[in-house]
Design an enzyme around this catalytic site. Structure first.
Site, mmCIF file in Angstrom:
data_model
loop_
_atom_site.group_PDB
_atom_site.id
_atom_site.type_symbol
_atom_site.label_atom_id
_atom_site.label_comp_id
_atom_site.label_asym_id
_atom_site.label_seq_id
_atom_site.Cartn_x
_atom_site.Cartn_y
_atom_site.Cartn_z
ATOM 1 N N SER A 101 0.879 -1.183 0.078
ATOM 2 C CA SER A 101 0.110 -0.054 0.128
ATOM 3 C C SER A 101 0.722 1.156 -0.075
ATOM 4 O O SER A 101 1.948 1.378 0.602
ATOM 5 C CB SER A 101 -0.990 -0.093 1.254
ATOM 6 O OG SER A 101 -0.622 1.034 2.034
ATOM 7 N N LYS A 102 0.181 2.218 -0.903
ATOM 8 C CA LYS A 102 1.025 3.506 -0.983
ATOM 9 C C LYS A 102 1.410 4.230 0.485
ATOM 10 O O LYS A 102 2.431 4.822 0.667
ATOM 11 C CB LYS A 102 0.279 4.437 -1.856
ATOM 12 C CG LYS A 102 0.944 4.504 -3.179
ATOM 13 C CD LYS A 102 0.174 5.554 -4.031
ATOM 14 C CE LYS A 102 0.349 5.278 -5.389
ATOM 15 N NZ LYS A 102 -0.252 6.221 -6.329
ATOM 16 N N ARG A 103 0.273 3.941 1.292
ATOM 17 C CA ARG A 103 0.369 4.674 2.558
ATOM 18 C C ARG A 103 1.130 3.893 3.569
ATOM 19 O O ARG A 103 1.979 4.602 4.557
ATOM 20 C CB ARG A 103 -1.237 4.969 3.078
ATOM 21 C CG ARG A 103 -1.478 6.322 2.460
ATOM 22 C CD ARG A 103 -2.973 6.496 3.020
ATOM 23 N NE ARG A 103 -3.815 5.326 2.729
ATOM 24 C CZ ARG A 103 -4.583 4.530 3.668
ATOM 25 N NH1 ARG A 103 -4.262 4.817 5.238
ATOM 26 N NH2 ARG A 103 -5.207 3.660 3.520
#
Ligand code: GLU
Length: 429
Positions: free
Chosen positions: A214-216
């Site tokens: 996930s990007k976050r």
């Protein structure tokens, strides 16, 4: 006969410049690059930049920089040009329009609300995926779909087919999240009376919770690895092992060795775990393979000359066996360069006496050598009936502020008499 037979291999990655260079892009680039070079073919970069709203200006450069940092070279691309230019979808809009018109004229597409839709005949579609074997979608599962939006931009499924066709791509090697798009693309090839390329869908990289990166939450931006001080060769080696294994079960090998032994048939379909601890281990292995002087140069470069090569050279022998990344140098050995804050809570009982006796002993050392320091400090421990471990731990804390450091006597030699005594004298009273 498959379309790729007898043809010169041409593969591509088609990243969207939406922010930064993603490790997933690096992973797809690596496997495409290795496949192309293994077969004496070409590796191409094409940008999917038609989704204007999400387009980020610097993102395009970040992709080139990230991939170049990892040591991949591409034969054709927006920055390089090539026989099938342009390589940016935003510069190919006329081509898509033309092709959509062709389908309209043949009655294989129709207009609706200003958009153009492909009239899907509803045939069964299937292909032999090089990684996953036979994949079949029953007819009817794919309905009519938009190929040109009312704003004049193509949809992904249309543009990708036109581009792969015109750029003579022989193998489409991409993430498994595109499996569900493939039936639409195959239907388009058929409607255009063209042979489709072969497909190989790579497994999705997963984090330790087995979820898609996930990007976050996960470190997916390539710049993180540059900032934290990983060697690009080590990161590449780590990516090679995701879903692929060396025929001789080797874990440490170079990009050129990967290229030589690469085959898509060895790619496993189960989602590999992106385990940063494994990357740390691999990076440490690469650091230890460097000569001391190479390591000094690389550390010096990483810190932009903040520490002199002379200073770095002194501590390299002490940290080489344990360092995993360049950024760890300051955690592990920052005390050489700068006095650290000491949390007195870390000291053991009787620390003042330990340190006071150490000061007394070290003041008497004339020739500041490891041998002398070892000998005199140990004699002092014995004379005072100290516990060796406790004594040296208190010394370590006073000098470094930490419980885990390179060997303390070696460190004292490097720090020098004056600095060592100065630090110890703050805690002996
Ligand atoms: N922009 C798509 C991606 O990066 C390209 C997919 C493809 O290779 O067809 O996932």
């Amino acid at each position: 006969m498959v379309a790729s037979e007898g043809k010169k291999v041409r593969v591509r990655i088609a990243p969207s410049p939406t922010g930064f260079a993603h490790v997933g892009t690096a992973y797809a680039a690596l496997f495409n690059y290795a496949f192309a070079k293994n077969k004496g073919g070409k590796f191409i970069i094409r940008l999917e930049d038609t989704d204007v709203k999400r387009h980020v200006k610097d993102a395009e450069q970040a992709i080139y920089d990230g991939l170049a940092w990892l040591g991949f070279s591409w034969d054709e691309g927006p920055d390089k040009g090539g026989e099938y230019a342009p390589y940016k979808q935003s510069e190919r809009l006329e081509i898509y329009k033309e092709k959509a018109k062709e389908l309209l004229e043949k009655g294989k597409a129709y207009e609706e609300d200003g958009a153009i839709r492909f009239k899907n005949p509803g045939d069964d579609v299937g292909w032999k995926d090089i990684v996953r074997g036979d994949i079949n979608f029953p007819g009817g599962e794919v309905t009519d779909f938009v190929i040109m939006k009312s704003d004049g931009f193509p949809t992904y499924n249309f543009a990708v087919v036109i581009d792969d066709l015109l750029m003579k791509i022989t193998h489409v090697i991409r993430g498994e999240e595109h499996i569900s798009n493939t039936p639409r693309q195959l239907a388009l090839y058929k409607a255009l009376n063209e042979k489709a390329p072969e497909f190989a869908h790579l497994p999705t990289l997963r984090n330790k919770e087995r979820k898609k990166l996930s990007k976050r939450k996960d470190p997916v931006d390539l710049r993180i690895y540059q900032k934290e001080g990983y060697l690009p060769e080590a990161l590449v080696n780590f990516l090679c092992l995701l879903g692929w294994s060396h025929p001789k079960e080797k874990e440490i090998f170079s990009l050129s060795e990967f290229v030589k032994s690469f085959s898509l048939e060895r790619v496993r379909k189960a989602g590999p775990i992106f385990d940063k601890d494994k990357l740390d281990w691999i990076n440490g292995e690469y650091l230890r393979k460097l000569d001391d002087s190479e390591l000094v140069d690389k550390i010096w470069e990483f810190y932009n000359g903040k520490y002199s090569k002379g200073e770095i050279a002194k501590i390299v022998p002490l940290i080489k066996e344990r360092i995993k990344t360049f950024s760890e140098l300051e955690t592990l050995a920052g005390f050489f360069f700068e006095e650290q804050k000491v949390d007195k809570e870390l000291f053991g009982k009787g620390y003042k006496e330990h340190i006071d006796k150490a000061v007394e002993t070290l003041e008497k050392v004339d020739e500041w050598s490891k041998e002398n320091i070892d000998k005199m400090l140990l004699a002092n421990v014995k004379k005072n009936n100290f516990k060796t471990g406790n004594f040296f731990m208190d010394l370590r804390i006073a000098i470094t502020g930490k419980k885990f450091t390179p060997p303390i006597n070696d460190s004292i030699v490097i720090l020098g008499k004056e600095e060592t005594l100065k630090r110890l004298k703050k805690y002996n009273k």
